[in-house]
Design an enzyme around this catalytic site. Structure first.
Site, PDB file in Angstrom:
ATOM      1  N   GLY A   1      68.355   2.448  46.455  1.00 15.80           N
ATOM      2  CA  GLY A   1      69.040   3.353  45.691  1.00 15.80           C
ATOM      3  C   GLY A   1      68.508   4.954  45.720  1.00 15.80           C
ATOM      4  N   CYS A   2      69.565   5.771  45.490  1.00 15.66           N
ATOM      5  CA  CYS A   2      68.962   7.162  45.753  1.00 15.66           C
ATOM      6  C   CYS A   2      67.635   7.398  44.692  1.00 15.66           C
ATOM      7  CB  CYS A   2      69.957   8.188  45.586  1.00 15.66           C
ATOM      8  SG  CYS A   2      71.060   7.984  44.274  1.00 15.66           S
ATOM      9  N   HIS A   3      68.333   7.123  43.287  1.00  9.15           N
ATOM     10  CA  HIS A   3      67.243   7.569  42.464  1.00  9.15           C
ATOM     11  C   HIS A   3      65.824   6.870  42.385  1.00  9.15           C
ATOM     12  CE1 HIS A   3      69.915  10.295  39.847  1.00  9.15           C
ATOM     13  NE2 HIS A   3      70.859   9.377  40.137  1.00  9.15           N
TER      14      HIS A   3
ATOM     15  N   SER B   1      64.694   5.380  45.149  1.00  3.30           N
ATOM     16  CA  SER B   1      63.665   5.583  46.173  1.00  3.30           C
ATOM     17  C   SER B   1      62.454   6.636  45.819  1.00  3.30           C
ATOM     18  CB  SER B   1      64.533   6.231  47.370  1.00  3.30           C
ATOM     19  OG  SER B   1      65.550   5.272  47.930  1.00  3.30           O
TER      20      SER B   1
END
Length: 307
Positions: A113-115, A117
């Site tokens: 996921g972005c956050h 990462s």
């Protein structure tokens, strides 16, 4: 030449993957017409013809797509939340110790996921090095551009008559049940979830993830933290930068349009800020997915990426 299919190519992640792959001469893109894009049998055929298939779908649709695949040679790279803590899937974060080998050997890869990462990049190496106990209570706040919310949110923010409340940063995940929390704790080996404060702000793309620490929380010095990052991030798309600020400021969109990540340490010996900056659509989504594909293909990890 490898055949590649993007299931969900109309979403923001799928579109960015398509853009990055459009000029590649080492792959062949399998494309469906607009009429067949959501047709189950057409998708089944494309998924099973593909050497590598990206799933850029909601969780339930991603799980359905996996069930359509009966070709044992098809590699699935899932960008949804559905499989990130599934031990049968490789976690698609090559920079973690031993993870490149797992990704290369796997037919099922869960894209981070972005956050998550940013959090994983900051915390996993410190836990691994023994500089941070697994039961340390942590907090994390994360700024993201509105593109992370997908097409609906992009349309809301880019509407000329948008709600004035969208003109300021907005905190979400208020129930402390954000969908990235399970992987943040599991991948870092933490015994409890961090307090997580994600914030969407009125700019298109870019992410800045910050984890604050007191010196009492770490087993070592500021230099030990820096050295841990330098040891881990020697290859791949993550770089440790000693002085990353812009005249005492850190902009969350500094890496907009890029597919790599920059991490740095701010603060002082008593109060420390661990910071990761990257594009939420780049190393936070599409760039990471293509990096994993490149590993499978045996080409340099940054092939076709903007770094």
């Amino acid at each position: 030449m490898a055949k590649v299919f993007i299931d969900g190519s109309a979403g923001t992640t799928g579109l960015r993957i398509f853009e990055r792959l459009a000029d590649r001469t080492d792959i062949e893109l399998i494309r469906l017409t607009e009429e067949l894009r959501k047709d189950t049998e057409a998708r089944r055929k494309a998924l099973n013809e593909a050497d590598i298939a990206f799933l850029c779908l909601p969780d339930a649709a991603a799980m359905e797509a996996v069930s359509l695949v009966d070709n044992p040679n098809t590699v699935i790279i899932d960008t949804s939340t559905a499989h990130r803590t599934n031990p049968a899937w490789a976690y698609g974060f090559p920079e973690l110790e031993g993870q490149r080998e797992k990704i290369k050997a796997s037919k099922r890869i869960a894209n981070p996921g972005c956050h998550a990462s940013g959090f994983v990049a900051l915390i996993a190496p410190l836990v691994k090095a023994g500089l941070l106990d697994a039961d340390t209570p942590l907090s994390c706040f994360s700024l993201t551009g509105y593109s992370g919310g997908g097409k609906k949110m992009i349309a809301e923010y880019e509407d000329a008559e948008r709600d004035p409340l969208l003109d300021a940063p907005r905190q979400y995940g208020l129930t402390q049940k954000h969908k990235h929390l399970p992987e943040m704790a599991a991948i870092c080996g933490l015994s409890k979830d961090p307090i997580f404060c994600p914030i969407v702000a009125p700019y298109y793309a870019g992410m800045e993830v910050t984890v604050p620490l007191f010196k009492e929380q770490i087993k070592g010095s500021l230099e030990d933290l820096k050295n841990a990052y330098k040891d881990v991030y020697q290859n791949g798309l993550i770089q440790f930068v000693e002085n990353a600020d812009e005249a005492g400021l850190l902009s969350a969109n500094a890496l907009e349009g890029k597919d790599d990540m920059q991490i740095t340490i701010c603060g002082n010996d008593d109060r420390i800020l661990l910071v990761a900056r990257f594009d939420n659509l780049g190393k936070g989504a599409s760039g990471a997915a293509i990096q994993n594909m490149n590993l499978i293909l045996g080409v340099p990890e940054d092939t076709g990426l903007n770094v």
